[in-house]
Scaffold this active site. Structure first.
Site, PDB file in Angstrom:
ATOM      1  N   LYS A 115       0.869  -1.188   0.000  1.00  0.00           N
ATOM      2  CA  LYS A 115       0.000   0.000   0.000  1.00  0.00           C
ATOM      3  C   LYS A 115       0.894   1.223   0.000  1.00  0.00           C
ATOM      4  O   LYS A 115       2.015   1.175   0.501  1.00  0.00           O
ATOM      5  CB  LYS A 115      -0.871   0.020   1.265  1.00  0.00           C
ATOM      6  CG  LYS A 115      -2.142   0.810   1.091  1.00  0.00           C
ATOM      7  CD  LYS A 115      -3.224  -0.038   0.494  1.00  0.00           C
ATOM      8  CE  LYS A 115      -4.462   0.759   0.145  1.00  0.00           C
ATOM      9  NZ  LYS A 115      -5.573  -0.139  -0.235  1.00  0.00           N
ATOM     10  N   ASP A 155      -6.911   4.146  -4.548  1.00  0.00           N
ATOM     11  CA  ASP A 155      -7.613   3.988  -3.270  1.00  0.00           C
ATOM     12  C   ASP A 155      -8.248   5.368  -3.056  1.00  0.00           C
ATOM     13  O   ASP A 155      -8.460   6.092  -4.038  1.00  0.00           O
ATOM     14  CB  ASP A 155      -6.624   3.587  -2.153  1.00  0.00           C
ATOM     15  CG  ASP A 155      -7.328   3.082  -0.895  1.00  0.00           C
ATOM     16  OD1 ASP A 155      -7.715   1.906  -0.868  1.00  0.00           O
ATOM     17  OD2 ASP A 155      -7.521   3.860   0.061  1.00  0.00           O
TER      18      ASP A 155
END
Ligand code: GLU
Length: 461
Positions: A115, A155
């Site tokens: 991430k 995201d």
């Protein structure tokens, strides 16, 4: 156990949530050596932090922090989105990266977990400012990623537009067209259904929950569905619920909640499309709420989340905004409102207190005040699953049809549900009249898959 940790509350929460379900199952009795695997998997393989300097429209120098957490590569290249939001810090990205490892394992595809992102706030920025930021961000990040190394995607705050700017910069610097990012535009390597995938996937997952709990008698038809958020996940979840005959009774954003005025009706496809349009312009729902078409039908509650503000019954709740958006008290209120299914479209959408309330109410008896909870790492795996399909298409230089991708997505969500269910039955002693714990089952299924691969790689022994 974790020791000498810096203060990382969100990461600790995600770690403890996973660890506690492993501890409370028979997993460590059957395989005590997995305690070592848990220790190893909870430390990222690599964390990259960098400076992002860019120029705003006034010619001023702006500075942000950029990150990429390359958490685990046992199952494939690091894979996971980039979040651009002012709250982004290492704790947030470690929690998201940690969740991503097991989520990606549950898709059955070959993807590791990672991430990244930045504390850059896209709200209030012009397109030119966003482009300059993305170019600067990728100028550094491109040294650390690649189609076989690490494949970021979107995201919160990162849509197809940002992916496009970043892809262009990667290609210029590396002189390579490769599937290094997913969520790309359809005409230049993106997969059909990728924008819809997370929202559709959550609804496909819940379809299986409803079917299983009702013995095949019920579906989304006639269900009243409370959704939070109004971004990519919430929009497509809402559209799929409507397509399947359900009613959408709420949406929200960071500034407030928009709920139906009475106990009847639903958001329409047109209303959801209107909200999608204002979100592209980075505007708030509050700006719509005062327009006649919306103010006559909906109530806007500033600063609130939808859960306790909905008139009438709630059958299904889909938190689809951000982490920790359901508290323990809200969990109780949802059960009191009749909610039977809660599945997270967001990552770590529920607080630990809320999960404890849900897990204590897994009563399978008809008519019981009961709820069945599905964690994000299972329920929202559809997004990254179609990212995995995008990688496969890029590598093979092919483009699959909508139907092809959608049917693969449906199958992945079905397998993900069945895997969590079967694993819960295997490792958690079933109590009479209680539905299996999907959070325990999904955590154990994801963890054991990664732990086994790591063992074979010699990462622990
Ligand atoms: N950000 C999404 C997630 O939380 C998608 C990640 C991806 O497609 O790589 O799963």
């Amino acid at each position: 156990m974790m020791q000498n940790l810096p203060f990382e509350p969100e990461f600790e929460q995600a770690y403890k949530e996973l660890a506690s379900t492993l501890e409370n199952s028979t997993l460590f009795q059957k395989k005590p050596e997995y305690r070592k695997a848990l220790q190893v998997v909870s430390v990222p393989e690599r964390v990259i932090q960098f400076r992002v300097v860019w120029e705003d429209d006034k010619g001023q120098v702006q500075i942000n922090r950029g990150y990429r957490v390359q958490f685990n590569s046992a199952l494939g290249p690091y894979k996971g989105g980039l979040r651009f939001h002012p709250t982004v810090n290492l704790s947030i990205l470690k929690f998201l990266g940690f969740e991503q490892i097991f989520k990606n394992a549950l898709t059955g595809l070959n993807m590791g977990g990672g991430k990244g992102g930045s504390d850059f706030d896209p709200k209030g920025k012009t397109d030119n400012e966003i482009r300059r930021f993305c170019v600067s961000f990728m100028t550094e990040l491109c040294k650390h990623i690649g189609a076989d190394t690490d494949v970021p995607a979107g995201d919160i705050g990162v849509t197809g537009r940002e992916v496009g700017f970043m892809f262009g910069q990667y290609k210029k610097i590396r002189n390579q067209w490769e599937g290094v990012l997913t969520g790309k535009g359809g005409s230049w390597g993106g997969s059909l259904i990728r924008p819809e995938a997370t929202g559709y996937g959550v609804v496909y997952y819940v379809e299986h929950m409803i079917k299983h709990a009702s013995g095949g008698k019920e579906s989304f038809a006639g269900k009243r569905v409370a959704i939070s958020g109004s971004g990519n996940v919430a929009q497509y979840a809402a559209l799929k619920v409507i397509e399947l005959g359900g009613s959408v009774v709420s949406l929200s954003d960071s500034q407030g909640a928009l709920v139906l005025n009475g106990e009847e009706g639903s958001f329409t496809v047109e209303e959801i499309n209107t909200i999608a349009e204002i979100k592209v312009q980075r505007k708030q729902i509050s700006e719509l709420a005062t327009e006649a078409a919306f103010s006559s039908k909906f109530k806007y509650i500033p600063g609130a989340r939808p859960w306790t503000n909905i008139a009438g019954r709630i059958d299904v709740a889909l938190p689809s905004a951000t982490q920790n958006e359901v508290s323990g008290d809200e969990a109780k209120a949802l059960i009191a409102a009749g909610c039977k299914f809660l599945a997270e479209g967001s990552n770590m959408g529920s607080t630990q207190e809320a999960i404890d309330v849900f897990e204590a109410h897994r009563d399978a008896n008809p008519g019981a005040a009961a709820i069945w909870y599905a964690p994000g790492k299972a329920a929202n795996a559809g997004g990254v699953a179609v990212s995995g399909l995008e990688m496969a298409q890029n590598s093979a230089r092919v483009n699959w049809s909508r139907e092809e991708v959608d049917s693969r997505l449906k199958k992945i969500m079905e397998d993900c549900f069945n895997n969590g269910l079967a694993t819960a039955k295997e490792y958690v002693t079933p109590a009479e009249g209680v539905l299996p714990s999907l959070v325990a089952g999904s955590n154990i299924a994801g963890f054991t898959k990664v732990a086994e691969a790591m063992k074979e790689h010699g990462d622990w022994w």
